[in-house]
Design a protein around this motif. Structure first.
Motif, mmCIF file in Angstrom:
data_model
loop_
_atom_site.group_PDB
_atom_site.id
_atom_site.type_symbol
_atom_site.label_atom_id
_atom_site.label_comp_id
_atom_site.label_asym_id
_atom_site.label_seq_id
_atom_site.Cartn_x
_atom_site.Cartn_y
_atom_site.Cartn_z
ATOM 1 N N THR A 13 6.818 -13.716 5.539
ATOM 2 C CA THR A 13 5.567 -14.381 5.915
ATOM 3 C C THR A 13 4.369 -13.647 5.327
ATOM 4 O OG1 THR A 13 6.518 -15.239 7.953
ATOM 5 C CG2 THR A 13 4.118 -15.075 7.865
ATOM 6 N N ARG A 14 4.384 -12.338 5.421
ATOM 7 C CA ARG A 14 3.244 -11.533 4.952
ATOM 8 C C ARG A 14 3.210 -11.411 3.430
ATOM 9 N NH1 ARG A 14 1.416 -6.426 7.494
ATOM 10 N NH2 ARG A 14 -0.060 -5.538 6.074
ATOM 11 N N ILE A 15 4.390 -11.379 2.817
ATOM 12 C CA ILE A 15 4.462 -11.203 1.359
ATOM 13 C C ILE A 15 5.345 -12.327 0.810
ATOM 14 C CG2 ILE A 15 5.004 -9.610 -0.515
ATOM 15 C CD1 ILE A 15 4.749 -7.324 1.564
ATOM 16 N N PRO A 16 4.746 -13.490 0.575
ATOM 17 C CA PRO A 16 5.524 -14.672 0.204
ATOM 18 C C PRO A 16 6.287 -14.558 -1.120
ATOM 19 C CG PRO A 16 3.159 -15.158 0.230
ATOM 20 C CD PRO A 16 3.333 -13.763 0.732
ATOM 21 N N GLU A 17 5.975 -13.567 -1.920
ATOM 22 C CA GLU A 17 6.728 -13.376 -3.159
ATOM 23 C C GLU A 17 8.200 -13.078 -2.888
ATOM 24 O OE1 GLU A 17 2.459 -12.186 -4.169
ATOM 25 O OE2 GLU A 17 3.809 -11.960 -2.463
ATOM 26 N N ASP A 54 13.067 -5.044 -6.108
ATOM 27 C CA ASP A 54 11.820 -5.706 -6.515
ATOM 28 C C ASP A 54 10.623 -4.771 -6.389
ATOM 29 O OD1 ASP A 54 13.254 -7.994 -7.056
ATOM 30 O OD2 ASP A 54 12.510 -9.123 -5.322
ATOM 31 N N THR A 55 10.609 -3.955 -5.345
ATOM 32 C CA THR A 55 9.494 -3.031 -5.137
ATOM 33 C C THR A 55 9.453 -1.970 -6.232
ATOM 34 O OG1 THR A 55 9.600 -3.433 -2.752
ATOM 35 C CG2 THR A 55 8.431 -1.439 -3.476
ATOM 36 N N VAL A 56 10.594 -1.431 -6.584
ATOM 37 C CA VAL A 56 10.643 -0.410 -7.637
ATOM 38 C C VAL A 56 10.287 -1.034 -8.990
ATOM 39 C CG1 VAL A 56 12.145 1.192 -8.901
ATOM 40 C CG2 VAL A 56 12.225 1.100 -6.394
ATOM 41 N N ARG A 57 10.786 -2.224 -9.256
ATOM 42 C CA ARG A 57 10.425 -2.900 -10.528
ATOM 43 C C ARG A 57 8.920 -3.146 -10.594
ATOM 44 N NH1 ARG A 57 15.641 -5.326 -10.170
ATOM 45 N NH2 ARG A 57 14.917 -7.063 -8.900
ATOM 46 N N SER A 58 8.325 -3.544 -9.478
ATOM 47 C CA SER A 58 6.879 -3.736 -9.436
ATOM 48 C C SER A 58 6.153 -2.416 -9.705
ATOM 49 C CB SER A 58 6.463 -4.302 -8.075
ATOM 50 O OG SER A 58 5.061 -4.340 -7.945
ATOM 51 N N PHE A 59 6.610 -1.343 -9.069
ATOM 52 C CA PHE A 59 6.018 -0.017 -9.261
ATOM 53 C C PHE A 59 6.074 0.401 -10.728
ATOM 54 C CE2 PHE A 59 6.606 4.644 -9.390
ATOM 55 C CZ PHE A 59 5.392 5.044 -8.846
ATOM 56 N N LEU A 60 7.184 0.090 -11.385
ATOM 57 C CA LEU A 60 7.360 0.454 -12.791
ATOM 58 C C LEU A 60 6.654 -0.508 -13.745
ATOM 59 C CD1 LEU A 60 11.142 1.449 -12.725
ATOM 60 C CD2 LEU A 60 9.175 2.992 -12.982
ATOM 61 N N GLY A 61 6.106 -1.581 -13.211
ATOM 62 C CA GLY A 61 5.434 -2.572 -14.054
ATOM 63 C C GLY A 61 6.397 -3.474 -14.791
ATOM 64 N N PRO A 93 6.191 -8.576 -13.435
ATOM 65 C CA PRO A 93 4.829 -9.052 -13.220
ATOM 66 C C PRO A 93 4.699 -10.082 -12.088
ATOM 67 C CG PRO A 93 5.531 -9.445 -15.502
ATOM 68 C CD PRO A 93 6.667 -8.803 -14.781
ATOM 69 N N GLY A 94 5.732 -10.874 -11.818
ATOM 70 C CA GLY A 94 5.654 -11.883 -10.767
ATOM 71 C C GLY A 94 6.084 -11.398 -9.407
ATOM 72 N N ALA A 95 6.527 -10.153 -9.330
ATOM 73 C CA ALA A 95 7.022 -9.611 -8.056
ATOM 74 C C ALA A 95 5.852 -9.254 -7.145
ATOM 75 C CB ALA A 95 7.871 -8.369 -8.307
ATOM 76 N N ALA A 96 6.163 -9.104 -5.885
ATOM 77 C CA ALA A 96 5.155 -8.656 -4.918
ATOM 78 C C ALA A 96 4.630 -7.290 -5.332
ATOM 79 C CB ALA A 96 5.788 -8.570 -3.532
ATOM 80 N N ASP A 97 3.339 -7.107 -5.186
ATOM 81 C CA ASP A 97 2.751 -5.813 -5.505
ATOM 82 C C ASP A 97 3.381 -4.743 -4.606
ATOM 83 O OD1 ASP A 97 0.689 -3.574 -4.949
ATOM 84 O OD2 ASP A 97 -0.070 -4.548 -6.760
ATOM 85 N N TRP A 98 3.878 -3.694 -5.210
ATOM 86 C CA TRP A 98 4.588 -2.650 -4.485
ATOM 87 C C TRP A 98 3.729 -2.032 -3.384
ATOM 88 C CZ3 TRP A 98 2.623 2.310 -4.734
ATOM 89 C CH2 TRP A 98 1.711 2.570 -5.775
ATOM 90 N N ARG A 99 2.422 -1.977 -3.590
ATOM 91 C CA ARG A 99 1.533 -1.383 -2.589
ATOM 92 C C ARG A 99 1.533 -2.205 -1.303
ATOM 93 N NH1 ARG A 99 -0.774 -1.864 -7.274
ATOM 94 N NH2 ARG A 99 -1.199 -0.054 -8.524
ATOM 95 N N ARG A 100 1.529 -3.516 -1.438
ATOM 96 C CA ARG A 100 1.557 -4.392 -0.262
ATOM 97 C C ARG A 100 2.860 -4.205 0.512
ATOM 98 N NH1 ARG A 100 1.179 -9.841 -2.538
ATOM 99 N NH2 ARG A 100 1.478 -10.570 -0.416
#
Length: 114
Positions: free
Chosen positions: A9-13, A40-47, A50-57
């Motif tokens: 709900t909070r992170i719809p990605e 997905d979080t680690v892939r986002s952190f590594l850049g 691009p379509g994944a949820a922002d790791w910070r969120r």
């Protein structure tokens, strides 16, 4: 489990991964689903996603949930998120330096060597 529902709900990605998970598992298995969350979080952190949820969120959400002190939530976050973060020799390990204080303390307890 409410943790998974609240995350989606909070992170719809994460909705696509959630729907795929439910389809394949026949329901929600939080520990299994969180494998995808970690990846997905680690892939986002590594850049790399691009379509994944922002790791910070994601880390902010999990930090908030960790601070609640709910045993079932802590079990999933500690076992199936913190425990599955990359090891020191793996790409993305630097994400552990970005953990909030509650999760960082739990991480050090379960993985004192990183």
């Amino acid at each position: 489990m409410q943790l998974v529902s609240d995350l989606v709900t909070r992170i719809p990605e994460f909705r696509g991964a959630y729907e795929t998970h439910v389809f394949h598992q026949g329901g929600v298995l939080p520990h299994v689903f969180f494998w995808d969350v970690v990846q997905d979080t680690v892939r986002s952190f590594l850049g790399e996603a691009p379509g994944a949820a922002d790791w910070r969120r994601t880390l902010d959400f999990l930090e908030e949930q960790s601070a609640r002190g709910v045993i079932g939530i802590d079990e999933v976050i500690v076992t199936s998120f913190l425990g599955d973060l990359p090891s020191p020799h793996e790409p993305g390990h630097a994400i552990v330096e970005q953990l909030g204080p509650v999760m960082a303390a739990k991480f050090v307890r379960i993985r004192p060597l990183g």
